[in-house]
Design an enzyme around this catalytic site. Structure first.
Site, PDB file in Angstrom:
ATOM      1  N   GLU A   1      50.976 -30.590  63.280  1.00  0.00           N
ATOM      2  CA  GLU A   1      50.636 -31.013  61.923  1.00  0.00           C
ATOM      3  C   GLU A   1      51.618 -30.533  60.857  1.00  0.00           C
ATOM      4  O   GLU A   1      51.829 -31.215  59.851  1.00  0.00           O
ATOM      5  CB  GLU A   1      49.223 -30.511  61.563  1.00  0.00           C
ATOM      6  CG  GLU A   1      48.104 -31.178  62.331  1.00  0.00           C
ATOM      7  CD  GLU A   1      47.855 -32.608  61.892  1.00  0.00           C
ATOM      8  OE1 GLU A   1      48.497 -33.070  60.937  1.00  0.00           O
ATOM      9  OE2 GLU A   1      47.023 -33.281  62.525  1.00  0.00           O
TER      10      GLU A   1
ATOM     11  N   SER B   1      -8.713  -6.772  79.327  1.00  0.00           N
ATOM     12  CA  SER B   1      -8.745  -5.409  79.881  1.00  0.00           C
ATOM     13  C   SER B   1      -7.468  -4.627  79.638  1.00  0.00           C
ATOM     14  O   SER B   1      -7.350  -3.492  80.130  1.00  0.00           O
ATOM     15  CB  SER B   1      -8.999  -5.487  81.398  1.00  0.00           C
ATOM     16  OG  SER B   1     -10.275  -6.033  81.669  1.00  0.00           O
TER      17      SER B   1
END
Length: 666
Positions: free
Chosen positions: A69, A329
């Site tokens: 680029e 329990s």
């Protein structure tokens, strides 16, 4: 003079440039303990835009990007005259645009302003902004803006969103084929999407590879291997691990862009898979939740609130780690530990399992049967109801509630005042609070508060029991039968089933970690036939297997632990009796005349002197439920101080009669 004036005009033109905002909103990220992404949230415009720095990105990709680029990115001032002249010449020669003259900084200017690329007015604006950006930002800051804003197709903006969307990973390690595709995509992100236009994507990627080969960055073999690499066929979803917890912490910390948790992402993923498998095997409406924590540090490693966040059939959006449910329990171990600490019982104490009635409350065992005289150890292992209610009656329900709150839990009582039914699950509590409670038992009676956020200070929870009582509870629970494939004696665990079969629980620990599992329907509908032992316990043991390769051994007993058979226990502990019966005074009972009941003594490290009256030698002395002196025949003697704070001393004579005083030592 004219040149200087022109330069001054240009300089003023650049300096007066109104720059677009460079502090753009980025996604909120929730990370695990290792920095791995658990979940991200899109920004307000629906885009995925994750914060990134050049150091976070594979250097080979950055090298490809700049070579393709903007080869002179590090040298120019925002506009590259050489590239502009080359692009103009090629356009005149070919009659069309062959290459662009835009620099990476000009592309950043276009991305920040969402501007056009084809019109000369737009190009001129990009040049001006690019020149101004170069004056105010460093090259790495400009590169960071590109890596944050470049489009890669769909809602993915920025390199990190791109690598997660196309490859399901961070951008720090990319293949050559992946890097080349990501260089090519921003030029035309929608027309080169590999899931929709694979031919265009392949040609664009290959052009990048060819140029890198010509420039000597890649060998012919490397470029050819990259060209043969298949393209991704679809955009991947962003990670969504621990979604319920991520939602909670993001809501609690608005504006904070990175939230690091104590969770382990890899283990979290395995546990979520386990829950999904378990729920799938038990029906279409069943939900499940799981928490795993280090009971030594308090760090939560797994927090899974449902089998599937998006599963509407199971109400997966409901976080069942926070839901208030009946524990069944699973509260019983706490009550037994408190009873051991208070000198009410020992694991080998005999207790009668038979019909009882407490002012109209007549509890029954789960199977409706009575077993007569059994040891406390057996009563807990069989999860019998009547023995634990007897112990709760002697302890007092308020003491049990106080211990629960001391652990860091926030139980809810349906009637307001605690009653005996709480020992059988007659209250509401969350899975997170139950894991907090069990972490305290697992850590020797006092553990740390559970922590979810990295950096939070470690804080102790309140003490539940003595180390000796906590070990005794663990020793009992490690003796429970294990699910198929489990190793007996390796995990101390307890299961529970709430009234009406609405909740199935299994919570357990080894020498380092505690795990809690809840299963049931999120809407509270009963599930006939579910039991904690059948449904949740196998998931618990499988969870330990997926947590780590080997279990940590449970600790040995503390030195002061009384390990004897029922016959060798002190007479008051051989058989459970209500406290007033066990310690009622008779004319011949031993009596402590010094120190008197309620005394406050300043010992300052000195021994404690005791003076007795009555009773029959030999005498045994118990301090805070533990024998500290046996075989004593004298009626005035000394023993080491029990330590500062409140203490309870019990004198037992040779006939099993006893006397008690409570005192405070400073």
């Amino acid at each position: 003079m004219g040149t200087f004036a022109a330069w001054r005009t240009l300089d003023t033109w650049i300096e007066s440039t109104s720059l677009p905002l460079t502090l753009t909103e980025v996604s909120t990220e929730v990370l695990d303990r290792n920095g791995k992404l658990l979940r991200a949230y899109p920004v307000d415009d629906g885009l995925w835009r994750l914060a990134v720095q050049p150091a976070d990105v594979d250097p080979r990709y950055l090298d490809m990007l700049l070579r393709y680029e903007d080869k002179r990115f590090r040298a120019h001032a925002g506009v590259d005259p050489t590239a502009l002249i080359r692009a103009a010449g090629q356009a005149l020669w070919n009659g069309r645009a062959v290459s662009g003259g835009s620099t990476l900084t000009m592309q950043v200017a276009r991305l920040l302003e969402d501007g056009t690329t084809g019109r000369w007015s737009g190009k001129l604006r990009q040049m001006r902004v690019a020149l101004a950006l170069e004056r105010r930002l460093s090259k790495d800051e400009i590169l960071t803006l590109y890596l944050t804003h470049a489009p890669y197709g769909g809602a993915a903006e920025g390199i990190r969103a791109a690598t997660y969307s196309w490859f399901g990973k961070e951008p720090n390690r990319l293949t050559l084929a992946e890097a080349a595709l990501l260089v090519a995509l921003p030029q035309s992100p929608e027309r080169r999407r590999p899931d929709r236009f694979p031919k265009a994507a392949s040609k664009a990627r290959d052009r990048v590879l060819a140029r890198m080969q010509r420039q000597g960055l890649l060998s012919e073999e490397q470029a050819e291997a990259a060209r043969r690499t298949p393209l991704p066929h679809h955009m991947a979803a962003f990670p969504r691990l621990a979604p319920h917890l991520a939602d909670r912490v993001a809501l609690r910390h608005p504006g904070q862009r990175q939230l690091r948790l104590t969770l382990d992402g890899a283990v979290q993923a395995r546990m979520e898979t386990l829950l999904a498998e378990a729920a799938r095997n038990t029906g279409p409406h069943l939900s499940a939740a799981l928490i795993a924590a280090d009971h030594q540090t308090g760090e939560v490693l797994v927090m899974a609130g449902s089998p599937g966040y998006s599963d509407a059939t199971r109400r997966g959006f409901v976080d069942m780690t926070q839901a208030i449910r009946s524990p069944g329990s699973t509260l019983k171990p706490l009550i037994y530990g408190l009873a051991f600490d208070q000198g009410l019982a020992h694991p080998e104490t005999l207790i009668h399992d038979g019909p009882v009635n407490f002012a109209g409350y007549a509890p029954q065992n789960f199977d409706g049967e009575f077993r007569g005289d059994i040891t406390v150890r057996e009563a807990l292992q069989l999860s019998l109801n009547i023995p634990v209610v007897k112990l709760t009656q002697e302890l007092g329900p308020a003491r049990v509630m106080a211990s629960l709150r001391a652990s860091g839990a926030n139980p809810e009582l349906p009637g307001g005042a605690p009653g005996l039914a709480l020992s059988l699950g007659g209250l509401g509590i969350s899975l997170q609070d139950m894991v907090q409670l069990y972490a305290g038992l697992a850590a020797g009676g006092q553990g740390p508060k559970l922590r979810l956020m990295q950096g939070e200070a470690r804080q102790p929870a309140g003490r539940l029991t003595s180390p000796e009582a906590a070990w005794q509870v663990a020793d009992i629970l490690r003796g429970l039968p294990v699910p198929a494939g489990g190793r007996a004696g390796s995990i101390a665990y307890k299961t529970g089933t709430s009234y009406g079969h609405r909740d199935a629980w299994a919570i357990g620990w080894d020498g380092r970690h505690v795990i809690g599992v809840w299963m049931g329907r999120a809407d509270g509908t009963p599930v006939p036939g579910i039991f904690g032992g059948d449904l949740a316990a196998p998931v618990l043991f499988e969870a330990f297997g997926r947590l780590k390769p080997a279990l940590d051994p449970l600790p040995p007993p503390p030195p002061a632990t009384l390990i004897v058979s029922s016959a060798d226990l002190p007479p008051p502990l051989q058989r459970f009796r209500p406290r007033d019966a066990a310690f009622s005074e008779t004319s011949d009972a031993p009596e402590l005349i010094f120190p008197p009941d309620g005394a406050r003594l300043m010992l300052e490290g000195a021994d404690l002197t005791l003076k007795l009256r009555g009773g029959t030698a030999p005498f045994m002395v118990m301090a805070n439920g533990l024998p500290v002196l046996t075989g004593q025949r004298r009626r005035e003697f000394s023993l080491p101080s029990p330590g500062p704070g409140f203490s309870s001393l019990v004198i037992v004579d040779g006939a099993g009669r006893s006397g008690r005083v409570n005192l405070r030592i400073d």
